[in-house]
Design a protein around this motif. Structure first.
Motif, PDB file in Angstrom:
ATOM      1  N   ARG A 136       5.366  -2.886   7.372  1.00  0.00           N
ATOM      2  CA  ARG A 136       5.816  -1.725   8.145  1.00  0.00           C
ATOM      3  C   ARG A 136       6.856  -0.869   7.402  1.00  0.00           C
ATOM      4  O   ARG A 136       7.133   0.245   7.827  1.00  0.00           O
ATOM      5  CB  ARG A 136       6.387  -2.180   9.480  1.00  0.00           C
ATOM      6  N   LYS A 137       7.399  -1.372   6.320  1.00  0.00           N
ATOM      7  CA  LYS A 137       8.403  -0.612   5.570  1.00  0.00           C
ATOM      8  C   LYS A 137       7.746   0.559   4.849  1.00  0.00           C
ATOM      9  O   LYS A 137       6.668   0.418   4.270  1.00  0.00           O
ATOM     10  CB  LYS A 137       9.112  -1.520   4.576  1.00  0.00           C
ATOM     11  N   SER A 138       8.406   1.700   4.856  1.00  0.00           N
ATOM     12  CA  SER A 138       7.837   2.911   4.248  1.00  0.00           C
ATOM     13  C   SER A 138       7.768   2.840   2.727  1.00  0.00           C
ATOM     14  O   SER A 138       7.017   3.592   2.104  1.00  0.00           O
ATOM     15  CB  SER A 138       8.627   4.139   4.683  1.00  0.00           C
ATOM     16  N   ASP A 139       8.543   1.954   2.115  1.00  0.00           N
ATOM     17  CA  ASP A 139       8.538   1.862   0.656  1.00  0.00           C
ATOM     18  C   ASP A 139       7.749   0.659   0.145  1.00  0.00           C
ATOM     19  O   ASP A 139       7.986   0.161  -0.942  1.00  0.00           O
ATOM     20  CB  ASP A 139       9.959   1.855   0.107  1.00  0.00           C
ATOM     21  N   THR A 140       6.762   0.216   0.946  1.00  0.00           N
ATOM     22  CA  THR A 140       5.866  -0.866   0.542  1.00  0.00           C
ATOM     23  C   THR A 140       4.524  -0.266   0.140  1.00  0.00           C
ATOM     24  O   THR A 140       4.007   0.625   0.806  1.00  0.00           O
ATOM     25  CB  THR A 140       5.656  -1.863   1.698  1.00  0.00           C
ATOM     26  N   LEU A 141       3.972  -0.771  -0.954  1.00  0.00           N
ATOM     27  CA  LEU A 141       2.630  -0.392  -1.406  1.00  0.00           C
ATOM     28  C   LEU A 141       1.723  -1.596  -1.333  1.00  0.00           C
ATOM     29  O   LEU A 141       2.172  -2.723  -1.549  1.00  0.00           O
ATOM     30  CB  LEU A 141       2.653   0.089  -2.857  1.00  0.00           C
TER      31      LEU A 141
ATOM     32  N   LYS B 236      11.714 -12.990  -5.554  1.00  0.00           N
ATOM     33  CA  LYS B 236      11.036 -11.718  -5.818  1.00  0.00           C
ATOM     34  C   LYS B 236       9.515 -11.840  -5.758  1.00  0.00           C
ATOM     35  O   LYS B 236       8.817 -10.833  -5.743  1.00  0.00           O
ATOM     36  CB  LYS B 236      11.422 -11.180  -7.201  1.00  0.00           C
ATOM     37  N   CYS B 237       8.993 -13.052  -5.764  1.00  0.00           N
ATOM     38  CA  CYS B 237       7.544 -13.254  -5.772  1.00  0.00           C
ATOM     39  C   CYS B 237       7.162 -14.315  -4.749  1.00  0.00           C
ATOM     40  O   CYS B 237       7.519 -15.474  -4.892  1.00  0.00           O
ATOM     41  CB  CYS B 237       7.081 -13.668  -7.165  1.00  0.00           C
ATOM     42  N   LYS B 238       6.452 -13.891  -3.716  1.00  0.00           N
ATOM     43  CA  LYS B 238       6.010 -14.815  -2.672  1.00  0.00           C
ATOM     44  C   LYS B 238       4.494 -14.836  -2.630  1.00  0.00           C
ATOM     45  O   LYS B 238       3.858 -13.785  -2.594  1.00  0.00           O
ATOM     46  CB  LYS B 238       6.566 -14.400  -1.320  1.00  0.00           C
TER      47      LYS B 238
ATOM     48  N   SER C 207       9.801  -0.665  -3.075  1.00  0.00           N
ATOM     49  CA  SER C 207      10.667  -1.846  -3.007  1.00  0.00           C
ATOM     50  C   SER C 207       9.825  -3.109  -2.928  1.00  0.00           C
ATOM     51  O   SER C 207      10.267  -4.178  -3.318  1.00  0.00           O
ATOM     52  CB  SER C 207      11.603  -1.779  -1.807  1.00  0.00           C
ATOM     53  N   THR C 208       8.588  -2.971  -2.439  1.00  0.00           N
ATOM     54  CA  THR C 208       7.698  -4.123  -2.298  1.00  0.00           C
ATOM     55  C   THR C 208       6.277  -3.716  -2.654  1.00  0.00           C
ATOM     56  O   THR C 208       5.813  -2.645  -2.273  1.00  0.00           O
ATOM     57  CB  THR C 208       7.716  -4.662  -0.848  1.00  0.00           C
ATOM     58  N   ILE C 209       5.580  -4.599  -3.366  1.00  0.00           N
ATOM     59  CA  ILE C 209       4.172  -4.404  -3.694  1.00  0.00           C
ATOM     60  C   ILE C 209       3.408  -5.611  -3.163  1.00  0.00           C
ATOM     61  O   ILE C 209       3.799  -6.757  -3.399  1.00  0.00           O
ATOM     62  CB  ILE C 209       3.953  -4.271  -5.217  1.00  0.00           C
TER      63      ILE C 209
ATOM     64  N   SER D  17      13.128  -5.306 -10.082  1.00  0.00           N
ATOM     65  CA  SER D  17      13.722  -4.584  -8.957  1.00  0.00           C
ATOM     66  C   SER D  17      12.849  -4.609  -7.707  1.00  0.00           C
ATOM     67  O   SER D  17      13.326  -4.298  -6.629  1.00  0.00           O
ATOM     68  CB  SER D  17      13.987  -3.129  -9.367  1.00  0.00           C
ATOM     69  N   THR D  18      11.596  -4.973  -7.838  1.00  0.00           N
ATOM     70  CA  THR D  18      10.638  -4.917  -6.741  1.00  0.00           C
ATOM     71  C   THR D  18      10.277  -6.316  -6.259  1.00  0.00           C
ATOM     72  O   THR D  18      10.179  -7.238  -7.059  1.00  0.00           O
ATOM     73  CB  THR D  18       9.362  -4.179  -7.219  1.00  0.00           C
ATOM     74  N   HIS D  19      10.054  -6.440  -4.958  1.00  0.00           N
ATOM     75  CA  HIS D  19       9.550  -7.693  -4.400  1.00  0.00           C
ATOM     76  C   HIS D  19       8.025  -7.667  -4.464  1.00  0.00           C
ATOM     77  O   HIS D  19       7.410  -6.627  -4.237  1.00  0.00           O
ATOM     78  CB  HIS D  19       9.986  -7.858  -2.941  1.00  0.00           C
ATOM     79  N   LEU D  20       7.441  -8.796  -4.756  1.00  0.00           N
ATOM     80  CA  LEU D  20       6.000  -8.911  -4.880  1.00  0.00           C
ATOM     81  C   LEU D  20       5.486  -9.946  -3.882  1.00  0.00           C
ATOM     82  O   LEU D  20       5.986 -11.062  -3.825  1.00  0.00           O
ATOM     83  CB  LEU D  20       5.647  -9.324  -6.309  1.00  0.00           C
ATOM     84  N   TYR D  21       4.507  -9.531  -3.085  1.00  0.00           N
ATOM     85  CA  TYR D  21       3.824 -10.451  -2.173  1.00  0.00           C
ATOM     86  C   TYR D  21       2.386 -10.551  -2.639  1.00  0.00           C
ATOM     87  O   TYR D  21       1.684  -9.536  -2.727  1.00  0.00           O
ATOM     88  CB  TYR D  21       3.843  -9.942  -0.730  1.00  0.00           C
TER      89      TYR D  21
END
Length: 166
Positions: free
Chosen positions: A82-87, A60-62, A110-112, A30-34
């Motif tokens: 800049r997204k508030s739901d990024t860690l 989902k993985c970059k 939503s993103t890690i 469910s989460t995008h990973l950078y």
């Protein structure tokens, strides 16, 4: 000679090949990973980032390799930061207890973002890129001697927050 045979695309010696243990199909998460990878990590034989990327869908993985990132050169990464739901997984002074993030939002994150490199490489990347100081930083418990690999840190985080494999 078999001991020196390397499997592609991971280039691991046969004795430490993990290909038989990888999922046959990418895991849907469910989460995008950078993954922000220091350039020196690309040449290491036993690196884990290609294994992680092989287990997840490409959307989902970059993996982004480099030392410096800016809004101008990477607007996509800038928007993600800049997204508030990024860690961002970095154990800096601003890192807060993981439990606080869990209480703040039931759908978090939503993103890690993970910085992949040695401690000094990760510190250099983190402090030389103001974008990486925008996302919230969770504090993840360390393993032996206070050290965490990127993969262990991500695993610990995903077990604690709402990252679903479906």
């Amino acid at each position: 000679m078999d001991d020196f045979f390397f499997f592609l695309p991971f280039s691991r010696p046969q004795k430490v090949c993990l290909c038989p243990f990888l999922p046959l199909h990418p895991l849907h998460i469910s989460t995008h990973l950078y993954i922000i990878q220091h350039p020196a990590e690309e040449s290491k034989v036993l690196r884990t980032v290609p294994l992680l990327a092989a287990c997840l869908p490409q959307d989902k993985c970059k993996v982004k390799t480099g030392r410096r990132f800016s809004e101008e050169r990477d607007p996509e990464l800038s928007n993600v930061c800049r997204k508030s739901d990024t860690l961002i997984l970095y154990p800096g002074a601003e890192a807060a207890n993981l439990e606080e993030f869990i209480l703040d939002s039931p759908t978090y994150p939503s993103t890690i973002i993970i910085i992949d490199g040695t401690w000094s490489q990760a510190k250099d990347i983190f402090y030389k890129n103001s974008l990486f100081r925008l996302p919230k930083q969770p504090r993840v418990s360390a393993d032996v001697e206070g050290c965490l690999s990127s993969t262990v840190c991500l695993t610990s985080l995903t077990q604690s927050v709402h990252v679903y494999v479906y």
